[in-house]
Design an enzyme around this catalytic site. Structure first.
Site, PDB file in Angstrom:
ATOM      1  N   ARG A  83       0.799  -1.285   0.104  1.00 56.35           N
ATOM      2  CA  ARG A  83       0.129   0.043   0.011  1.00 56.35           C
ATOM      3  C   ARG A  83       1.062   1.236  -0.026  1.00 56.35           C
ATOM      4  NH1 ARG A  83      -5.076   1.847   3.556  1.00 56.35           N
ATOM      5  NH2 ARG A  83      -5.512   3.659   2.294  1.00 56.35           N
ATOM      6  N   ARG A  94      -6.734  -1.311  -3.397  1.00 55.60           N
ATOM      7  CA  ARG A  94      -5.529  -1.393  -2.728  1.00 55.60           C
ATOM      8  C   ARG A  94      -5.258  -2.735  -2.115  1.00 55.60           C
ATOM      9  NH1 ARG A  94      -7.825   2.916   1.293  1.00 55.60           N
ATOM     10  NH2 ARG A  94      -7.917   3.696  -0.841  1.00 55.60           N
ATOM     11  N   ASP A  97      -5.922  -2.687   3.611  1.00 57.79           N
ATOM     12  CA  ASP A  97      -6.219  -1.490   4.316  1.00 57.79           C
ATOM     13  C   ASP A  97      -6.370  -1.708   5.758  1.00 57.79           C
ATOM     14  OD1 ASP A  97      -7.302   1.175   5.266  1.00 57.79           O
ATOM     15  OD2 ASP A  97      -9.229   0.759   4.390  1.00 57.79           O
ATOM     16  N   ASP A  99      -7.482  -0.268   9.415  1.00 57.92           N
ATOM     17  CA  ASP A  99      -8.030   0.728   9.993  1.00 57.92           C
ATOM     18  C   ASP A  99      -8.401   0.564  11.598  1.00 57.92           C
ATOM     19  OD1 ASP A  99      -8.529   2.439   7.801  1.00 57.92           O
ATOM     20  OD2 ASP A  99     -10.202   1.676   7.607  1.00 57.92           O
TER      21      ASP A  99
END
Length: 166
Positions: A83, A94, A97, A99
């Protein structure tokens, strides 16, 4: 030890294989214990740009790292798996990810880190896997299961479990 919820997403490459390796990296690099891992879910992209569907999942870990150090480590892991936050399209494709959704009951509002995640309760693609592992967790005064009940889950499909390697 802090109880931490992390969302995983991606739509490029072997996403499910990346998740497995990324979770191992998260636990190793943060000296964390994996408490729970959701199933993987196929979800439509947020944007109208042509791209593959995403795969999303959530994990719960326990770690002694502070929230900022944890976020820095998650960004390092994303970069390790390809990424490039500086050059990607907003809501574009992507490889990975990660989070940071919630860190204990901490509320934080800084430019580099907001806790809980500011769009957590707007995203069924996060709440569906999160409700699988922590339906009764209260985040910012809202129970995960109840927040999910307010959103449409159209287009979200639970993927079959991957076989364990022999």
């Amino acid at each position: 030890m802090a109880s931490v919820l992390i969302a995983l997403g991606g739509n490029l490459g072997d996403v499910r294989g990346t998740f497995k390796k990324a979770i191992a990296n998260i636990c190793g690099m943060t000296q964390a214990v994996l408490v729970a891992r959701s199933s993987d879910y196929l979800t439509p992209p947020l944007s109208d740009q042509p791209q593959p569907h995403f795969i999303n999942a959530c994990i719960e870990i326990e770690t002694r790292l502070d929230p900022h150090t944890l976020l820095f480590t998650l960004h390092r892991i994303e970069k390790k798996f390809g990424r490039d936050r500086a050059h990607e399209q907003h809501w574009g494709p992507r490889t990975l990810d990660l989070d940071l959704l919630a860190y204990d009951d901490i509320r934080l509002g800084k430019k580099e880190l907001t806790l809980p995640h500011p769009r957590l309760f707007e995203r069924a693609f996060v709440l569906v896997p999160l409700a699988e592992i922590a339906p009764d967790r209260v985040i910012a005064g809202r129970r995960v299961r109840e927040a999910l009940a307010e959103l449409s889950t159209d287009g979200i499909e639970r993927l079959p479990d991957l076989p364990d390697p022999a």
